[in-house]
Motif scaffolding. Structure first.
Motif, PDB file in Angstrom:
ATOM      1  N   MET A  65      52.791  49.950  27.243  1.00  0.00           N
ATOM      2  CA  MET A  65      52.379  49.248  28.466  1.00  0.00           C
ATOM      3  C   MET A  65      53.601  48.729  29.221  1.00  0.00           C
ATOM      4  N   GLU A  66      53.560  48.836  30.511  1.00  0.00           N
ATOM      5  CA  GLU A  66      54.674  48.387  31.331  1.00  0.00           C
ATOM      6  C   GLU A  66      54.091  47.676  32.542  1.00  0.00           C
ATOM      7  N   VAL A  67      54.167  46.365  32.552  1.00  0.00           N
ATOM      8  CA  VAL A  67      53.468  45.604  33.574  1.00  0.00           C
ATOM      9  C   VAL A  67      54.375  44.493  34.085  1.00  0.00           C
ATOM     10  N   MET A  97      42.912  36.341  40.287  1.00  0.00           N
ATOM     11  CA  MET A  97      43.318  37.737  40.330  1.00  0.00           C
ATOM     12  C   MET A  97      42.322  38.586  39.559  1.00  0.00           C
ATOM     13  N   ALA A  98      41.914  39.687  40.188  1.00  0.00           N
ATOM     14  CA  ALA A  98      41.046  40.628  39.491  1.00  0.00           C
ATOM     15  C   ALA A  98      41.917  41.735  38.919  1.00  0.00           C
ATOM     16  N   LEU A  99      41.578  42.136  37.686  1.00  0.00           N
ATOM     17  CA  LEU A  99      42.308  43.208  37.019  1.00  0.00           C
ATOM     18  C   LEU A  99      41.289  44.316  36.809  1.00  0.00           C
ATOM     19  N   THR A 100      41.565  45.480  37.389  1.00  0.00           N
ATOM     20  CA  THR A 100      40.565  46.527  37.297  1.00  0.00           C
ATOM     21  C   THR A 100      41.239  47.857  37.016  1.00  0.00           C
ATOM     22  N   GLY A 138      32.277  44.620  44.382  1.00  0.00           N
ATOM     23  CA  GLY A 138      31.677  43.480  45.076  1.00  0.00           C
ATOM     24  C   GLY A 138      32.232  42.175  44.528  1.00  0.00           C
ATOM     25  N   GLU A 139      32.352  42.120  43.202  1.00  0.00           N
ATOM     26  CA  GLU A 139      32.870  40.928  42.545  1.00  0.00           C
ATOM     27  C   GLU A 139      34.321  40.675  42.967  1.00  0.00           C
ATOM     28  N   ILE A 140      35.091  41.753  43.054  1.00  0.00           N
ATOM     29  CA  ILE A 140      36.499  41.612  43.437  1.00  0.00           C
ATOM     30  C   ILE A 140      36.598  41.001  44.834  1.00  0.00           C
ATOM     31  N   PHE A 141      35.795  41.513  45.770  1.00  0.00           N
ATOM     32  CA  PHE A 141      35.866  40.981  47.136  1.00  0.00           C
ATOM     33  C   PHE A 141      35.327  39.561  47.206  1.00  0.00           C
ATOM     34  N   ARG A 142      34.293  39.283  46.420  1.00  0.00           N
ATOM     35  CA  ARG A 142      33.701  37.945  46.442  1.00  0.00           C
ATOM     36  C   ARG A 142      34.633  36.894  45.863  1.00  0.00           C
ATOM     37  N   LEU A 143      35.334  37.260  44.789  1.00  0.00           N
ATOM     38  CA  LEU A 143      36.043  36.240  44.027  1.00  0.00           C
ATOM     39  C   LEU A 143      37.554  36.246  44.190  1.00  0.00           C
ATOM     40  N   ALA A 144      38.151  37.425  44.304  1.00  0.00           N
ATOM     41  CA  ALA A 144      39.584  37.509  44.017  1.00  0.00           C
ATOM     42  C   ALA A 144      40.460  37.311  45.250  1.00  0.00           C
ATOM     43  N   ASP A 145      41.570  36.592  45.067  1.00  0.00           N
ATOM     44  CA  ASP A 145      42.609  36.526  46.089  1.00  0.00           C
ATOM     45  C   ASP A 145      43.485  37.765  45.990  1.00  0.00           C
ATOM     46  N   GLN A 146      43.696  38.211  44.762  1.00  0.00           N
ATOM     47  CA  GLN A 146      44.527  39.375  44.534  1.00  0.00           C
ATOM     48  C   GLN A 146      43.809  40.325  43.597  1.00  0.00           C
ATOM     49  N   VAL A 147      44.156  41.604  43.720  1.00  0.00           N
ATOM     50  CA  VAL A 147      43.609  42.562  42.783  1.00  0.00           C
ATOM     51  C   VAL A 147      44.737  43.455  42.292  1.00  0.00           C
ATOM     52  N   ALA A 148      44.711  43.734  40.979  1.00  0.00           N
ATOM     53  CA  ALA A 148      45.684  44.665  40.400  1.00  0.00           C
ATOM     54  C   ALA A 148      44.899  45.813  39.799  1.00  0.00           C
ATOM     55  N   ILE A 149      45.275  47.014  40.169  1.00  0.00           N
ATOM     56  CA  ILE A 149      44.626  48.176  39.576  1.00  0.00           C
ATOM     57  C   ILE A 149      45.540  48.720  38.490  1.00  0.00           C
ATOM     58  N   MET A 150      44.988  48.835  37.279  1.00  0.00           N
ATOM     59  CA  MET A 150      45.776  49.309  36.137  1.00  0.00           C
ATOM     60  C   MET A 150      45.377  50.709  35.766  1.00  0.00           C
ATOM     61  N   GLU A 151      46.365  51.550  35.525  1.00  0.00           N
ATOM     62  CA  GLU A 151      46.091  52.881  34.999  1.00  0.00           C
ATOM     63  C   GLU A 151      47.082  53.187  33.906  1.00  0.00           C
ATOM     64  N   THR A 152      46.591  53.663  32.767  1.00  0.00           N
ATOM     65  CA  THR A 152      47.406  53.987  31.586  1.00  0.00           C
ATOM     66  C   THR A 152      48.581  53.027  31.384  1.00  0.00           C
ATOM     67  N   GLY A 153      48.241  51.763  31.295  1.00  0.00           N
ATOM     68  CA  GLY A 153      49.246  50.765  30.919  1.00  0.00           C
ATOM     69  C   GLY A 153      50.168  50.323  32.039  1.00  0.00           C
ATOM     70  N   ILE A 203      50.457  48.833  36.244  1.00  0.00           N
ATOM     71  CA  ILE A 203      49.767  48.380  37.447  1.00  0.00           C
ATOM     72  C   ILE A 203      50.189  49.302  38.590  1.00  0.00           C
ATOM     73  N   THR A 204      49.230  50.056  39.128  1.00  0.00           N
ATOM     74  CA  THR A 204      49.573  51.043  40.149  1.00  0.00           C
ATOM     75  C   THR A 204      49.386  50.494  41.555  1.00  0.00           C
ATOM     76  N   GLN A 205      48.522  49.496  41.721  1.00  0.00           N
ATOM     77  CA  GLN A 205      48.353  48.892  43.037  1.00  0.00           C
ATOM     78  C   GLN A 205      48.154  47.397  42.873  1.00  0.00           C
ATOM     79  N   PHE A 206      48.702  46.624  43.814  1.00  0.00           N
ATOM     80  CA  PHE A 206      48.603  45.174  43.710  1.00  0.00           C
ATOM     81  C   PHE A 206      48.574  44.601  45.121  1.00  0.00           C
ATOM     82  N   GLY A 207      47.669  43.695  45.404  1.00  0.00           N
ATOM     83  CA  GLY A 207      47.606  43.072  46.719  1.00  0.00           C
ATOM     84  C   GLY A 207      46.283  42.375  46.898  1.00  0.00           C
ATOM     85  N   THR A 208      46.004  41.970  48.136  1.00  0.00           N
ATOM     86  CA  THR A 208      44.683  41.394  48.381  1.00  0.00           C
ATOM     87  C   THR A 208      43.660  42.517  48.317  1.00  0.00           C
ATOM     88  N   PRO A 209      42.394  42.214  48.081  1.00  0.00           N
ATOM     89  CA  PRO A 209      41.390  43.276  48.018  1.00  0.00           C
ATOM     90  C   PRO A 209      41.386  44.137  49.281  1.00  0.00           C
TER      91      PRO A 209
END
Lengths: 226, 274
Positions: free
Chosen positions: B1-3, B13-16, B177-192, B194-200
């Motif tokens: 993992m490299e994060v 922050m939502a982690l998805t 829906g949950e990400i937009f409702r709750l999160a200030d930031q979202v990080a998209i993780m793929e194979t260990g 974070i490939t995208q990070f920012g506001t929803p």
């Protein structure tokens, strides 16, 4: 009752003391086997399981050698604690603890293993250390396993024969337990007396096991989600 | 993992990302439940982990609350005792009653977890995680097992508690829906990683070409109202009512299926099947 009740009393005293001491010893061992970080776990597990497969006479033989005052261990115990372990009640207790070890350790280990990892981790994230977690979270959720382990140990000790005979012999009031008494009476062709000892052992152990399984069933049912 | 990421204090922050991407592992690393080979975690200038100088603060000493995916409630304790268990030494038990009240659990305080519904268990898990007033709340798919209505209720509850106590949150979720409702930031993780990070909006919306909206439906009734037609149609499992110009009357008969295409400067109805 026409028989001497002393061997029966001795049997249950031995089983009770053995089970209580073994519970205290087995809890940390089981915890360590499940959660400990060490190599050679297999060796330890195999050693604990040996009494399941070895003839009791083999275990009794080696204990007899170790306990004898001419062996360094026996000599050391006698020198420092003033205890002679061969042909004595304390010797029987130690032998029974070793002989019943897997009956106490294995069910408790299985009980601990069956708990979800998240229970332990939740306790850690709530600021509780390993000891608090073990005592307040893990043990109360292993009650059926602990009860099973305790009773199996008790019943197994009641049923001991070979090991007792090897290191305890047959001294009335000291090492002559009920199972040995049955053997003696049969050798003396005194079948009615043998039958009385045997019946008591049979009845008592049956009632104990029956109680345990009904209590366990109830405990397990409570734990089922509504 | 490299994060590598940082989260502003009090933010959510939502982690998805797909299963197996390492979201739960990352959460457990932050909590101190597992140890990475190499890494650094600092929280409010406090070093939680620094493998280079062999710093590893145990989970007990990090100011976190953790809501587990399976809730991890202690089965042998009542709701009340589950919360009391979480109290730190010398901490007043007042907060337990406050949290029971805030999460609507006061009536259920003497029940055991097995006697509660999924939503109620989730509330207990949330309340218990907040007893020690954590500065960071870690949540592993907390609402995934709940029905949509209960999910909305609990998201509202989380927002309310978040506003009151202003802790930071890292939340693993698969629900956009949950990400937009709750999160200030979202990080998209793929194979260990974070490939995208920012506001929803940055992550999900900014790059997308405007494509308009297209819905598919079936006409149930169609009646003339002056110069317009009032159409009742079955769209997305619901009856919708909308107005269209009267000249479409001959096409929009009951039983007809259609698509309604809507773009920034045009709305168009296309008949699929009579």
């Amino acid at each position: 009752m026409g028989i001497d009740s002393q061997p029966l009393w001795l049997t249950f005293k031995l089983a009770g003391i053995t089970s209580i001491l073994l519970l205290v010893i087995a809890l940390p061992i089981a915890y360590w086997l499940v959660f400990g970080k060490f190599k050679g776990r297999g060796v330890v597990e195999a050693l604990i399981g040996m009494p399941l497969v070895l003839p009791p006479s083999v275990i009794g033989f080696y204990l007899l050698l170790a306990f004898s005052p001419s062996h360094w261990f026996g000599a050391w115990i006698e020198e420092w604690l003033g205890l002679r372990l061969v042909f004595s009640f304390p010797g029987l207790v130690i032998a029974s603890i070793l002989y019943s070890l897997p009956f106490m350790v294995y069910p408790i280990r299985a009980g601990l293993q069956s708990l979800p990892v998240s229970l332990r981790e939740a306790s850690y994230t709530l600021g509780k250390n390993e000891w608090q977690t073990f005592v307040q979270v893990l043990l109360p959720n292993c009650k059926p396993a602990i009860l099973t382990a305790f009773v199996l140990t008790f019943a197994h000790t009641v049923g001991e024969f070979g090991v007792v005979l090897m290191i305890g012999g047959n001294i009335p009031g000291v090492t002559k337990v009920a199972s040995v008494a049955v053997y003696n009476e049969v050798e003396a062709l005194n079948y009615p007396a043998a039958n009385e000892y045997a019946m008591v052992l049979f009845a008592v152990t049956f009632i104990i096991l029956l109680l345990v399984y009904s209590i366990n069933n109830r405990l397990l049912r409570v734990r089922q989600p509504a | 993992m490299e994060v590598d990421f940082s989260l502003a204090k009090g933010h959510m922050m939502a982690l998805t990302g797909p299963s197996g991407a390492g979201k739960t592992t990352l959460l457990r690393l932050i909590a101190g439940l597992i140890h990475p080979e190499n890494g650094r975690i600092t929280f409010n200038a406090e070093r939680w982990l620094d493998s280079a100088s062999r710093v590893h603060l145990p989970a007990q000493k990090r100011h976190i609350g953790f809501v587990f995916q399976d809730y991890a409630l202690f089965p042998h304790m009542t709701v009340h005792k589950n919360l009391l268990f979480a109290l730190a030494q010398n901490q007043s038990a007042e907060i337990v009653d406050d949290l029971l009240e805030a999460t609507g659990l006061s009536q259920l305080a003497d029940r055991r977890p097995a006697q509660l519904s999924g939503g109620q268990q989730q509330r207990v898990a949330l309340a218990r995680a907040l007893v020690r007033k954590p500065e960071l709340l870690l949540m592993d798919e907390p609402f995934a097992a709940l029905d949509p209505e209960m999910r909305l209720q609990l998201q509202d509850l989380l927002l309310k508690l978040h506003r009151q106590h202003n802790f930071s949150i890292i939340l693993v979720t698969h629900d956009i829906g949950e990400i937009f409702r709750l999160a200030d930031q979202v990080a998209i993780m793929e194979t260990g990683k974070i490939t995208q990070f920012g506001t929803p909006s940055q992550v999900y919306v900014a790059d997308a070409e405007p494509q308009g909206l297209s819905v598919y439906g079936e006409v149930l009734t169609c009646e003339r109202q002056g110069e317009m037609l009032a159409v009742n149609a079955w769209i997305d499992g619901k009856i919708r009512r909308f107005m269209i110009p009267a000249n479409l009357e001959s096409d929009m008969q009951p039983g007809v299926t259609f698509t309604l295409n809507y773009t920034a400067n045009n709305a168009e109805i296309r008949i699929i099947d009579h």
